[in-house]
Each structure stands twice: as C-alpha cells, then as structure tokens.
Design a protein around this motif. Structure first.
Motif, PDB file in Angstrom:
ATOM      1  N   ASP A  70       0.478  -1.308   0.107  1.00 49.45           N
ATOM      2  CA  ASP A  70      -0.213   0.023  -0.007  1.00 49.45           C
ATOM      3  C   ASP A  70       1.033   1.528   0.326  1.00 49.45           C
ATOM      4  OD1 ASP A  70      -1.668   1.959   0.494  1.00 49.45           O
ATOM      5  OD2 ASP A  70      -2.831   0.973   2.195  1.00 49.45           O
ATOM      6  N   THR A  71       0.579   1.924  -0.929  1.00 51.99           N
ATOM      7  CA  THR A  71       1.555   3.449  -1.161  1.00 51.99           C
ATOM      8  C   THR A  71       1.486   4.274  -0.550  1.00 51.99           C
ATOM      9  OG1 THR A  71       0.457   4.470  -3.004  1.00 51.99           O
ATOM     10  CG2 THR A  71       2.257   2.553  -3.868  1.00 51.99           C
ATOM     11  N   GLY A  72      -0.372   4.612   0.228  1.00 52.53           N
ATOM     12  CA  GLY A  72      -1.042   5.221   0.388  1.00 52.53           C
ATOM     13  C   GLY A  72      -2.234   6.695  -0.282  1.00 52.53           C
ATOM     14  N   HIS A  73      -1.632   5.558  -1.448  1.00 50.05           N
ATOM     15  CA  HIS A  73      -2.119   6.972  -2.602  1.00 50.05           C
ATOM     16  C   HIS A  73      -2.864   6.282  -3.221  1.00 50.05           C
ATOM     17  CE1 HIS A  73       1.068  10.229  -2.315  1.00 50.05           C
ATOM     18  NE2 HIS A  73      -0.157  10.359  -1.381  1.00 50.05           N
ATOM     19  N   ASN A  74      -3.427   4.865  -2.666  1.00 47.87           N
ATOM     20  CA  ASN A  74      -4.137   4.267  -3.126  1.00 47.87           C
ATOM     21  C   ASN A  74      -5.938   4.366  -3.477  1.00 47.87           C
ATOM     22  OD1 ASN A  74      -2.138   2.572  -2.241  1.00 47.87           O
ATOM     23  ND2 ASN A  74      -2.568   1.441  -4.331  1.00 47.87           N
ATOM     24  N   TYR A  75      -6.625   4.749  -4.966  1.00 44.85           N
ATOM     25  CA  TYR A  75      -8.033   5.101  -4.596  1.00 44.85           C
ATOM     26  C   TYR A  75      -8.473   3.952  -3.956  1.00 44.85           C
ATOM     27  CZ  TYR A  75      -7.479   7.457  -8.741  1.00 44.85           C
ATOM     28  OH  TYR A  75      -6.472   7.845  -9.847  1.00 44.85           O
ATOM     29  N   PRO A  76      -9.508   4.573  -2.595  1.00 44.45           N
ATOM     30  CA  PRO A  76      -9.778   4.395  -1.862  1.00 44.45           C
ATOM     31  C   PRO A  76     -11.120   2.959  -2.214  1.00 44.45           C
ATOM     32  CG  PRO A  76     -11.242   6.646  -1.988  1.00 44.45           C
ATOM     33  CD  PRO A  76      -9.519   6.682  -2.680  1.00 44.45           C
ATOM     34  N   GLU A  77     -12.064   3.212  -3.364  1.00 46.88           N
ATOM     35  CA  GLU A  77     -12.880   1.796  -3.868  1.00 46.88           C
ATOM     36  C   GLU A  77     -11.590   1.106  -4.303  1.00 46.88           C
ATOM     37  OE1 GLU A  77     -14.096   5.908  -5.690  1.00 46.88           O
ATOM     38  OE2 GLU A  77     -12.442   4.791  -5.116  1.00 46.88           O
ATOM     39  N   VAL A  78     -10.868   0.718  -4.768  1.00 43.30           N
ATOM     40  CA  VAL A  78      -9.660  -0.025  -4.306  1.00 43.30           C
ATOM     41  C   VAL A  78      -9.512  -1.041  -3.402  1.00 43.30           C
ATOM     42  CG1 VAL A  78      -7.532  -1.118  -6.031  1.00 43.30           C
ATOM     43  CG2 VAL A  78      -8.730   0.745  -6.594  1.00 43.30           C
TER      44      VAL A  78
END
Length: 307
Positions: A70-78
């Motif tokens: 997890d980069t911390g910049h992922n789309y929340p839906e994903v």
C-alpha cells in the motif's frame, strides 16, 4: 461406432486454454516453492488471479497468503474491494505500507509530491525478507509494456531483488524452474500470455466482481500533459487549469497520483469489452504517468525490484 458417434464434442475456447495454462502455473508454484505469496491489489488482473487460484486449489485453502503493498495513495474504492474480497474468501491478507518504510528511513522522497509508485519495490523487498517468501505471484502481462514483454513466466530475481533480463532461465514448452538460493526470489506471472481483452472477456464469462471505478462514472478532471487527471486532495487543480466533470473510467488502477482515467461511456462489462477490442493503445501506455517519464522507465523499475 455408434457409441463414439453419440459422444458430444466440446471445443475449448482460447479462454479455456489460457485458464488451463494459468492454473497449471499456479500449481507449479505451489509444488516447487516453499513459501510463495500472491500479490493482490484489488485490480482486474489480480482479481482474475484470485479466481484462478480458487479453481486451482478449492475446496482447500490457498497454499499462500495474499500480499499487498500500500503506497498510501491508492483509490479508496480499490482498497475497500481488496479487503472485502480477502474477507469473502477467508484467506490471509498481509498489507505492508510504503509509509512505514518512509518512517524507517528505507524510503526517502525527494519532495513531498514525488510519486510513490516506484518506492513500492523497497517495501516489497522488505516484506519478502520479513516473511521469507521465495516466490511472489503477480498479474503482469506481456502485452502491457515492452519490458514486461521480454520477461519470463518464472522471472528470476537476485538477492537484491533485481531483475537482470540477461540472467534468466530457459522455459522450454511448459517446464519451469523455481529453484533459488537463500535470499533469491522468483516472480511468477500465470497470466503473462493474456491480453487486456482476454482479461475482460474472462471477467465477463466468469461474472467476477470488480471495483466500481472500472465502469464509466462522472468525475471532476483537468487536462494535464495530454491526459485526464482526476481532481483529488492528492492531485488538486493548479491555477490556470479548468475543472471539468466528465464521464470517465479507469483501464488500470494504480496510485491516484500516476493513474489517469479515459473518457468513456462504458458502464457495463459488455461495453468495456467492445471498447477494449477497438483500442490501439495499451492501458499503461494510455493512462500511466509513471511509465511516460522515459522510454525505459518500467525496465529500470523492474531492475530495482518492481513487480
């Protein structure tokens, strides 16, 4: 003779052949590797991988955990879909964060707004060392990008996690070699021979659930460097840019900061398949900012340990 004549014939489709090959590769990984892991991001390719793993190993449990960086910049839906699907299957999900690597000092950003995507390599290598994984199963495909086009199905990585395209093993017919020394690693790609269209056709045939942002939806965007950039907290509009609300969808899902949607009205799987069949640009070529920094950007990242 009459008995032979009465036997019904069933012709395997190309999806049947691809599915069979992928299941064979997954079972080869399970048979040859002592401690593998399946990389699961919640994107379409890893969703297909997960379904193939079900076909390969159910009714038993998977012989490997699911691993996500997890980069911390992922789309929340994903991220929500990732957690939902892992819980639905009842399989172990290991999540390791680039932000934790930043706190340890093993990842250092040049600036606060630097793309984090390439730094996943460091966190992945730390997770491999932490758990002793000798193989990571990924959903990379040869049609995505030229560096991936020359990668083997069983891709050897050295003790530093690096990929050397000149130091790979022959893969004659369907014979794979996963033997490694301590510290070395294999990346296995069961759907390497699939295309983006194959993936969507398989998702349609198997009626697989996917994150909602793969379908066309309204989203505020700005036009930046020839791409549609979503307007978010991480990617705000800058002075001089005009915010538009457009019908868009995502062909591939990466970080918010480096993944652009495409204009689309494809709000069903059937429309996505038709749209994909008519496109002439790969999903990474059309939407990934991190692959457009140079002609060799993907190859360089893979040599540093990237998926």
């Amino acid at each position: 003779m009459s008995n032979l004549a009465s036997l019904s014939t069933h012709t395997l489709s190309h999806l049947d052949w691809l599915e069979s090959e992928a299941i064979y590769i997954l079972r080869e990984v399970a048979g040859q590797c002592a401690n593998p892991a399946l990389l699961f991001s919640g994107g379409k390719d890893s969703i297909v991988l997960l379904h193939l793993a079900e076909k390969a190993f159910r009714p038993g449990r998977f012989p490997f955990p699911l691993l996500n960086i997890d980069t911390g910049h992922n789309y929340p839906e994903v991220l929500a879909f990732r957690d939902y699907r892992a819980a639905q299957l009842g399989e172990r999900l290991i999540v390791r964060s680039v932000e934790d690597s930043m706190k340890r000092g093993t990842v250092v950003l040049k600036s606060p707004d630097e793309l984090r995507n390439k730094h996943q390599s460091v966190t992945l290598l730390e997770a491999i060392e932490e758990f002793g994984f000798d193989c990571c199963i990924g959903g990379a495909r040869r049609d995505e990008e030229k560096a991936r086009a020359k990668e083997r199905i069983f891709s050897f990585r050295d003790e530093f996690g690096q990929w050397d395209p000149k130091n790979q093993r022959p893969e004659l017919w369907n014979l794979f070699n996963a033997r490694v020394h301590k510290g070395e690693n294999i990346r296995a790609f069961p759907i390497s021979n699939w295309t983006e269209l194959d993936v969507w056709q398989y998702i349609g045939r198997e009626q697989l659930e996917i994150p909602s942002i793969y379908f066309a939806h309204e989203r505020p965007i700005v036009r930046r460097n020839g791409l549609l950039q979503p307007v978010t907290e991480l990617t705000p509009a800058v002075p001089g840019e005009t915010i538009e609300t457009m019908m868009v969808r995502f062909r591939t899902l990466g970080d918010v900061t480096c993944t652009a949607p495409v204009a689309s009205d494809a709000d069903t799987l059937e429309k996505i398949i038709l749209e994909t069949a008519s496109t002439t640009i790969t999903e990474r070529g059309a939407t990934r900012l991190d692959d457009q920094t140079s002609e060799a950007s993907m190859e360089q990242r893979k040599k540093e340990g990237y998926f």
